[in-house]
Enzyme design. Sequence first.
Site, PDB file in Angstrom:
ATOM      1  CD1 TRP A  88      -0.802   1.868 -12.675  1.00 23.66           C
ATOM      2  CD2 TRP A  88      -1.942   2.395 -10.815  1.00 23.66           C
ATOM      3  NE1 TRP A  88      -1.230   0.697 -12.089  1.00 23.66           N
ATOM      4  CE2 TRP A  88      -1.929   0.998 -10.947  1.00 23.66           C
ATOM      5  CE3 TRP A  88      -2.594   2.957  -9.715  1.00 23.66           C
ATOM      6  CZ2 TRP A  88      -2.536   0.149 -10.033  1.00 23.66           C
ATOM      7  CZ3 TRP A  88      -3.204   2.123  -8.797  1.00 23.66           C
ATOM      8  CH2 TRP A  88      -3.168   0.727  -8.950  1.00 23.66           C
TER       9      TRP A  88
ATOM     10  CG  ASP B 241       0.367   5.839  -5.750  1.00 23.62           C
ATOM     11  OD1 ASP B 241       0.766   5.044  -4.869  1.00 23.62           O
ATOM     12  OD2 ASP B 241      -0.082   5.457  -6.846  1.00 23.62           O
TER      13      ASP B 241
ATOM     14  CB  ALA C   3       3.541   2.059  -6.114  1.00 25.59           C
TER      15      ALA C   3
ATOM     16  CE  LYS D 113       4.354  -3.091  -8.688  1.00 27.61           C
ATOM     17  NZ  LYS D 113       3.277  -2.318  -8.183  1.00 27.61           N
TER      18      LYS D 113
HETATM   19  C1  PLP Z   1       1.629   4.055  -9.372  1.00 28.99           C
HETATM   20  C2  PLP Z   1       1.040   2.874  -8.696  1.00 28.99           C
HETATM   21  N1  PLP Z   1       0.315   3.034  -7.593  1.00 28.99           N
HETATM   22  C3  PLP Z   1      -0.222   1.999  -6.940  1.00 28.99           C
HETATM   23  C4  PLP Z   1      -0.072   0.704  -7.392  1.00 28.99           C
HETATM   24  C5  PLP Z   1      -0.762  -0.386  -6.606  1.00 28.99           C
HETATM   25  O1  PLP Z   1      -0.006  -1.411  -6.214  1.00 28.99           O
HETATM   26  P1  PLP Z   1      -0.568  -2.608  -5.330  1.00 28.99           P
HETATM   27  O2  PLP Z   1      -2.027  -2.429  -5.136  1.00 28.99           O
HETATM   28  O3  PLP Z   1      -0.269  -3.842  -6.102  1.00 28.99           O
HETATM   29  O4  PLP Z   1       0.189  -2.532  -4.046  1.00 28.99           O
HETATM   30  C6  PLP Z   1       0.677   0.479  -8.551  1.00 28.99           C
HETATM   31  C7  PLP Z   1       0.841  -0.889  -9.072  1.00 28.99           C
HETATM   32  O5  PLP Z   1       1.214  -1.149 -10.161  1.00 28.99           O
HETATM   33  C8  PLP Z   1       1.250   1.585  -9.219  1.00 28.99           C
HETATM   34  O6  PLP Z   1       1.980   1.439 -10.326  1.00 28.99           O
END
Ligand code: PLP
Length: 395
Positions: free
Chosen positions: A127, A208, A210, A243
């Site tokens: 990401w 991580d 998500a 999500k």
């Molecule tokens: C791999 C990954 N980690 C973390 C996030 C962070 O998400 P948020 O800060 O919107 O909860 C995302 C969002 O697209 C993601 O794809």
Amino acid sequence: MFENLKPSKPDPILAIMGLYREDKRADKMDFGVGVFKDLSGNTPVPKAVKEAERRLLEQQTSKAYVGMAGDLAYNEAIKRLTLAEAAPGDRCVSLQTPGGSGSIRLLGEVIQGSAPSAQVWLPTPTWPNHGPTLSAAGLTMASYPYFDFASQSLLKAQMFDTLAKVPAGDIVLLHGCCHNPTGADLDMADWQRLTDMALSQGFVPFVDIAYQGFGQGLEEDAAGLRYMASRVPEMLISASCSKNFGLYRDRIGAAIMIGKSAEATQAMRGALLARTRLSVSMPPAHGAEVVREILNDPALEQGWRAEVDAMRRQIQSARQSLADQMRSLSNSDRFDFIAQQRGMFSTLGLSDAQVERLRDDFAIYVVGGGRMNLAGLRPDQAAPLARGLLAVMED
Ligand SMILES: Cc1ncc(COP(=O)(O)O)c(C=O)c1O
């Protein structure tokens, strides 16, 4: 005083969103933005969230500060959802954060405060915000091979070879499930091997997660990280509710840390709270209250789980219909990976010129490298998408 500020680079995804909005073609299709969409193109608020919000509206009598640790019942509930029985009792602390992003930054700061020279090993690709967010916390990045776009396969041998050299005290970042941007996940044997490596080499895993629930199921998607969490002495987990609860703009996630002992974990908790105090002071309440309401009410939780299952099934069937179209139009099985990958994203490894041609000639919007969010692909869009992709790839 601010004359030294440089204009910031425009976010490529936001730029593409702007172009999409201005595009007048009726058959335009957006696969760029990274949010779940239903078949009418909407990013819905789950029914369980609406019901929880209705209850909160009725019950809430004050908006006084919640305290640095946020909602304590949420902190426990999100730990249960992520780790279930694998949470190692008093060796595990969980703290509410503003989104998964807030958690990554907070954990980065805690690492930096304790081990400023620790390097964070990121998969290539990953990401795009991982590196910048953790660098902003003062850490140094390193990388390990993860995925090859040309063959659409994991680079397991290269990954393990590189990770075998990671020294004690460094951090290895792993995607819990639904790897963004490739959709290619580790299997249980990989998680077991990485756990053994963390144990023998002394590096600290940072997982991580998500997209829990968007891959194979809410429990299945956490199986690898749970295996690891119940065995390693130290581990960091960043969870996001953006999500799977559809709470994107409410900014709710969690920073979870596992320590070597109850005492060490208390020190971690102290560091998390101190860093929170120095940034947002106290986390925002709404998203945490919603998730807490849902996860602490069996009927509401059951309804939410069914909604997550439905989102996952929609993504999976979109993947299958695109893979089927690619198979019949290309007369080959070389795109079957689209149905096998998990989560919202697949990335075809397109050049910038191919991405532009898709947009200009076919009104198909994807982002860098050809990353597509397949969540909102309607059945009638699978054939035109497949035609566009094949046209730009076969030239
Ligand atoms: C791999 C990954 N980690 C973390 C996030 C962070 O998400 P948020 O800060 O919107 O909860 C995302 C969002 O697209 C993601 O794809």
